[in-house]
Motif scaffolding. Structure first.
Motif, short mmCIF file in Angstrom:
data_model
loop_
_atom_site.label_atom_id
_atom_site.label_comp_id
_atom_site.label_asym_id
_atom_site.label_seq_id
_atom_site.Cartn_x
_atom_site.Cartn_y
_atom_site.Cartn_z
N THR A 192 53.27 30.36 38.60
CA THR A 192 52.09 31.13 39.19
C THR A 192 52.21 32.77 38.34
O THR A 192 51.37 33.10 37.91
CB THR A 192 52.04 31.42 40.60
N ARG A 196 50.11 34.73 35.66
CA ARG A 196 49.44 35.85 36.26
C ARG A 196 49.91 36.99 35.13
O ARG A 196 49.07 38.02 34.67
CB ARG A 196 49.63 36.48 37.47
N HIS A 201 44.65 39.38 35.19
CA HIS A 201 44.54 40.00 36.59
C HIS A 201 45.81 40.95 36.70
O HIS A 201 46.91 40.92 35.84
CB HIS A 201 44.99 38.81 37.43
N GLU A 217 50.71 42.61 43.24
CA GLU A 217 49.98 41.70 42.54
C GLU A 217 48.76 41.72 43.02
O GLU A 217 48.14 41.45 44.22
CB GLU A 217 50.86 40.21 43.00
N ALA A 219 44.27 40.71 41.60
CA ALA A 219 43.31 39.71 40.91
C ALA A 219 41.97 40.27 41.07
O ALA A 219 41.60 41.11 42.24
CB ALA A 219 43.46 38.36 41.44
N ASN A 242 47.28 40.00 46.29
CA ASN A 242 47.99 38.80 46.74
C ASN A 242 49.44 39.02 47.47
O ASN A 242 49.56 38.49 48.29
CB ASN A 242 48.18 37.91 45.56
#
Length: 314
Positions: A192, A196, A201, A217, A219, A242
């Motif tokens: 993941t 990313r 993002h 993190e 987005a 996130n």
């Protein structure tokens, strides 16, 4: 006769009185319908959706393997209707899960509905997570205790440091919330994060003298009218957070606050209508940190784990 459309309209009006940020509920979710009758003849309903999160799925890191999600359709009845609905839905919610410890029953409900909170607690639910929202402008950028701390964007070459920080957050969250530390967690996280870090993002890193000590993190999350997200969140361009993780030896330097000030600055500059995230109310760090950053609960995710822990009430 009370119809699903009537129940949705009445429930949306009730939600709006509780919390004006909650969007109107126009379409019932897909699933197995459940109906309950109150002693005075009024009728409430609900929909049960079945979710499976097998090995190899990222969702298995925050969910039980087998999850039954109940969406109540109570109209204007409120807590009384919820108690009756839970009693009527219990056979559907726990059927076939008696021997499955990795299971859960879930209800997502407005955080400000205190009457429903009492009912859910009485039936064995625990508020393991909240969807929290920030709709106000970001405060001025704070000064860290240590002025050597710098924030920059992360990239593909930062994967090792980012993965270590993300795993530290995952391991801690597994102690204080609904996160599950699966055997394949590191591999799932690595894949993941690799995507990313190579994509559009934003990932922000805090470092001191070239040493990465913190991660945020994010987005971009556009919510279109009629999309699944529009049943929970305002429509428009939203920012999503996130994961925020600070190395244990670097806490107390204002690193998390500095990371979020940078994130909010970028989200606001890009025209985000709001920013949102999930955190665990039992987490003694995040339950204090996030309200200080301007976030407040919008929806609470209530769970009974395992599913057979669902009680009949007081």
């Amino acid at each position: 006769m009370t119809t699903t459309r009537n129940l949705l309209a009445e429930q949306s009006a009730r939600f709006a009185r509780l919390d004006p940020v909650i969007p109107a509920q126009r379409v019932a979710p897909v699933g197995e319908p459940v109906v309950a009758a109150l002693p005075d003849g009024r009728v409430v309903g609900g929909v049960v959706a079945f979710h499976h999160h097998p090995p190899g799925t990222v969702s298995s890191l925050w969910s039980a393997r087998y999850c039954r999600e109940l969406t109540p359709l109570l109209g204007s009845v409120g807590a009384e209707g919820l108690a009756e609905l839970l009693a009527a839905a219990r056979p559907v919610l726990v059927d076939g899960l008696a021997a499955e410890p990795d299971s859960a029953v879930e209800v997502i409900w407005p955080s400000r509905d205190a009457e429903a909170t009492r009912v859910l607690l009485d039936h064995g639910f625990v508020p393991l997570s909240v969807l929290a929202i920030r709709t106000t402008a970001a405060p001025s950028r704070p000064a860290p205790v240590d002025d050597r701390v710098r924030v920059r964007r992360g990239g593909p070459s930062d994967l090792t440091e980012v993965l270590d920080l993300a795993m530290a957050e995952l391991e801690y969250s597994a102690l204080v919330g609904g996160t599950v530390l699966r055997p394949d967690a590191r591999d799932l996280k690595a894949e993941t994060l690799r995507t990313r870090l190579a994509g559009d993002h934003p990932v922000w890193l805090a470092e001191v003298d070239g040493l990465v000590i913190g991660l945020a993190e994010g987005a971009w999350s556009p919510v279109a009218e009629g999309s699944p997200g529009s049943t929970r969140l305002p429509t428009g361009l939203l920012g999503y957070v996130n994961c925020v993780s600070v190395a244990s030896g670097a806490r107390g330097l204002g690193v998390g606050q500095l990371l979020m000030a940078r994130a909010h600055e970028e989200f606001d500059t890009a025209g985000a209508r709001a920013t949102y995230l999930y955190y665990n109310p039992p987490n003694p760090l995040s339950s204090v940190f996030w309200p200080r950053q301007g976030y407040r609960p919008l929806w609470t995710i209530w769970e009974s784990r395992p599913a057979t822990g669902l009680r009949h009430g007081p």
